[in-house]
Design an enzyme around this catalytic site. Structure first.
Site, short mmCIF file in Angstrom:
data_model
loop_
_atom_site.label_atom_id
_atom_site.label_comp_id
_atom_site.label_asym_id
_atom_site.label_seq_id
_atom_site.Cartn_x
_atom_site.Cartn_y
_atom_site.Cartn_z
N GLU A 227 -9.15 -0.61 10.53
CA GLU A 227 -7.94 0.25 10.64
C GLU A 227 -8.36 1.33 9.30
OE1 GLU A 227 -5.29 0.87 12.69
OE2 GLU A 227 -4.52 -1.29 13.24
N CYS B 117 -1.57 7.19 7.02
CA CYS B 117 -2.78 7.06 7.67
C CYS B 117 -2.94 7.96 8.66
CB CYS B 117 -3.40 5.85 8.05
SG CYS B 117 -2.04 4.75 8.71
P1 NAD Z 1 -8.86 1.87 -0.30
O1 NAD Z 1 -9.84 1.46 0.78
O2 NAD Z 1 -9.50 2.28 -1.62
O3 NAD Z 1 -8.15 0.41 -0.53
C1 NAD Z 1 -7.45 -0.36 0.53
C2 NAD Z 1 -7.66 -1.83 0.27
O4 NAD Z 1 -8.95 -2.27 -0.14
C3 NAD Z 1 -6.80 -2.16 -1.32
O5 NAD Z 1 -6.28 -3.45 -1.07
C4 NAD Z 1 -8.02 -2.20 -2.17
O6 NAD Z 1 -7.77 -2.88 -3.43
C5 NAD Z 1 -9.08 -2.59 -1.27
N1 NAD Z 1 -10.48 -2.35 -1.84
C6 NAD Z 1 -11.00 -1.60 -2.46
N2 NAD Z 1 -12.34 -1.78 -2.84
C7 NAD Z 1 -12.59 -2.80 -2.23
C8 NAD Z 1 -13.84 -3.29 -2.15
N3 NAD Z 1 -15.08 -3.14 -2.60
N4 NAD Z 1 -13.95 -4.81 -1.41
C9 NAD Z 1 -12.90 -5.20 -0.70
N5 NAD Z 1 -11.54 -4.52 -0.81
C10 NAD Z 1 -11.37 -3.43 -1.75
O7 NAD Z 1 -7.83 2.85 0.41
P2 NAD Z 1 -6.63 3.53 -0.18
O8 NAD Z 1 -7.40 5.11 -0.58
O9 NAD Z 1 -5.90 2.99 -1.26
O10 NAD Z 1 -5.76 3.99 1.11
C11 NAD Z 1 -5.77 4.84 1.44
C12 NAD Z 1 -6.68 5.23 2.87
O11 NAD Z 1 -6.26 4.20 3.87
C13 NAD Z 1 -6.58 6.56 3.59
O12 NAD Z 1 -7.73 6.85 4.00
C14 NAD Z 1 -5.72 6.17 4.75
O13 NAD Z 1 -5.97 6.85 5.89
C15 NAD Z 1 -6.14 4.78 5.02
N6 NAD Z 1 -5.12 4.08 5.97
C16 NAD Z 1 -5.40 3.54 7.12
C17 NAD Z 1 -4.45 2.92 7.84
C18 NAD Z 1 -4.78 2.70 9.27
O14 NAD Z 1 -3.81 2.19 9.77
N7 NAD Z 1 -5.64 3.06 9.82
C19 NAD Z 1 -3.19 2.69 7.25
C20 NAD Z 1 -3.11 3.10 6.05
C21 NAD Z 1 -4.03 3.72 5.18
#
Ligand code: NAD
Length: 527
Positions: free
Chosen positions: A273, A310
């Site tokens: 997602e 999102c």
């Molecule tokens: P992010 O990708 O930075 O973080 C998401 C999660 O991944 C966090 O728990 C983070 O700690 C973890 N993470 C970060 N680096 C990682 C790695 N190398 N390996 C494993 N895990 C890792 O996202 P963000 O910027 O905090 O969140 C916002 C983004 O998420 C936006 O782009 C938004 O559109 C998207 N989002 C999508 C949905 C959906 O349902 N499609 C829902 C909510 C948010």
């Protein structure tokens, strides 16, 4: 003063201060444990004080052991421990009853608001969605998720059956913006289908899921069913790399760049997602009596939760028939938003510098104009590592999408910001071409009651959750419809039975061939 519920260990009303930080723990093999170190960068987004003591976990071994403790065939499947389907239904019923209590619903609403400051109704909605989801899966509904099918065979004794089968040891990674809804719904889906998840939620907000897990255990969930790790994202990446042979699937919710990294580590064994550059098209059929509604919905879609959904409306294409009436309304509604009631709040992944630089870059496009907003918020103590921006819109000419600026214009600014574009009837093909080129396919809205217009736009696009009609929106990830991207075979879903089945289980066919020897059997010649 409200009491902290019996299962809870953190008090968002009286505690979570520098003097008395909330204490957050990992769950490993059924025990709540501290790590050797705590994060020192988890601060109150409203005042910058250190308000939570969150583990900075660097030791992976116990979590890898947890993954290894679950066989590929899962904790249960249709042929093993089927009593667990019923037990999980009963846990959902008890957990939903707890969440129905006002004091417990308010506890989680306040806890969410402390870590992800958004308006009370926005926080409360997450708790309601979670509670209704649990109600939906009370009783026998969990069992029915693993419903199979059968087909008669070719001869006596042959029959084939299709089963929904778990993946077994799985990992679930959740972002910051929906601290309870995303991890709660996904973890329950993982468990329903027989998996044992290792869960990691963004450490800025992971206290909320930790407390929810305590509620689930209080409601009867075996504490050994789930492991919970608090660690930085980069550390989780290392864990995935070390444990990739023991992980059958990673369900990831978050940004597209991290989604791709995770997918590479586990060779595509993912359900994603990811990011949304979500669009809305307002059709040609202007109706004066719908103006206020369409404007209000657009304001909600672009700016509630300070644009950190999102599903937030990142771009709106407005037909010229609506332009003169709608754009001033959007500005009027945006101006009502304020920090006092958190209808605008801290932006947790973009700083002011970064947001202003993005706006400046857009305004450098020929004929682009700032419609409203564009200034940072004043008179607050939000720390500089977070952003605080007025609800902002930049109007960009349609022609600019045909230039090298396409990527800039379609970059998701995860804050209170949207792009506005106007178009005429003859320019609709250009709009459809832009939609075709946008790389994310999460949500979309087509606002029109013109059936032919709707078919044209819907038939030419792929977004996974698309709302259409005069009440069309982009936001909304409730429990009553599938939410998730389309157009990617790795796409995950959340919310409904179909989303759970598709995300958290695979198909297994078992063919019974138990018949008697064929009449007059003799060894046939090779074929
Ligand atoms: P992010 O990708 O930075 O973080 C998401 C999660 O991944 C966090 O728990 C983070 O700690 C973890 N993470 C970060 N680096 C990682 C790695 N190398 N390996 C494993 N895990 C890792 O996202 P963000 O910027 O905090 O969140 C916002 C983004 O998420 C936006 O782009 C938004 O559109 C998207 N989002 C999508 C949905 C959906 O349902 N499609 C829902 C909510 C948010």
């Amino acid at each position: 003063m409200p009491q902290v519920p019996a299962f809870a260990t953190v008090d968002p009303a009286q505690g979570m201060t520098e003097a008395s930080p909330g204490h957050v723990q990992n769950l490993v093999a059924g025990s709540w444990l501290d790590a050797d170190h705590a994060r020192d960068d988890i601060i109150d987004p409203m005042n910058g004080q250190r308000f939570l003591h969150v583990p900075d976990t660097r030791v992976h071994a116990p979590f890898i052991e947890g993954l290894r403790s679950c066989p590929k065939s899962g904790l249960h499947n249709p042929l093993k421990n089927p009593d667990r389907y019923l037990a999980l239904g009963a846990i959902c019923a008890r957990a939903a009853t707890l969440l129905r209590q006002d004091d417990i619903a308010d506890y989680f609403t306040r806890l969410i608001q402390r870590v992800m400051p958004k308006s009370w109704p926005q926080c409360a909605a997450e708790v309601t969605v979670t509670r209704v989801f649990l109600e939906n899966f009370s009783g026998d509904s969990v069992r029915f998720l693993s419903r199979g099918f059968s087909n008669p065979g070719d001869y006596q004794g042959q029959e084939t059956r299709g089963y929904r089968w778990p993946f077994g040891p799985v990992v679930l990674i959740a972002p910051f913006n929906f601290p309870i809804e995303i991890p709660a719904l996904q973890v329950m889906g993982a468990l329903f289908m027989g998996n044992r998840p290792l869960v990691k939620v963004d450490s800025k907000v992971s206290v909320v899921f930790e407390q929810f897990l305590r509620l689930l255990i209080h409601a009867g969930l075996p504490a050994t069913d789930v492991d919970l790790i608090h660690c930085p994202g980069s550390e989780m990446g290392k864990l995935l790399d070390v444990a990739k042979d023991d992980i059958r699937m990673v369900q990831f919710t978050g940004s597209s760049s991290v989604a791709e990294q995770v997918s590479t580590i586990v060779n595509g064994a993912v359900r994603l997602e990811d990011a949304g550059f979500d669009w809305k098209v307002i059709g040609p059929d202007f109706q004066a009596d719908w103006l206020d509604y369409v404007a209000w919905q657009s304001d909600q879609d672009a700016y509630s939760a300070s644009g950190q959904k999102c599903s937030a409306q990142s771009i709106i294409f407005v037909h010229e028939n609506w332009e003169k009436a709608l754009l001033p309304k959007l500005a009027e509604l945006a101006a009502r938003r304020k920090l006092d009631d958190l209808t605008l709040g801290p932006v947790l992944t973009w700083t002011n510098e970064k947001m202003l630089a993005h706006i400046d870059a857009l305004l450098a496009i020929s004929d682009a104009e700032l419609l409203f907003g564009g200034k940072t918020l004043e008179g607050h103590s939000i720390p500089a590592c977070y952003g605080a921006l007025e609800a902002t819109a930049v109007k960009v000419p349609l022609g600019a999408f045909g230039t090298a600026q396409f990527e800039l214009i379609t970059t998701e600014l995860f804050g209170p910001f949207q792009i506005v574009v106007t178009y005429t009837d003859s320019e609709l093909p250009m709009v459809l071409d832009i939609l075709e080129r946008i790389s994310h396919h999460l949500t979309a809205g087509v606002v029109s009651n013109d059936a032919l217009f709707l078919k044209k736009v819907l038939g030419a696009t792929v977004n996974g959750t698309t709302y259409c009609g005069m009440r069309g929106r982009t936001t909304g990830a409730p429990q009553n419809h599938w939410f998730g991207p389309c157009g990617d075979p790795r796409a995950a879903g959340i919310g409904t039975p179909e989303a759970i089945i598709a995300t958290w289980s695979g198909h297994r066919e078992i063919v019974s061939d138990q018949g008697p020897l064929p009449d007059g059997w003799s060894t046939p010649p090779p074929t």
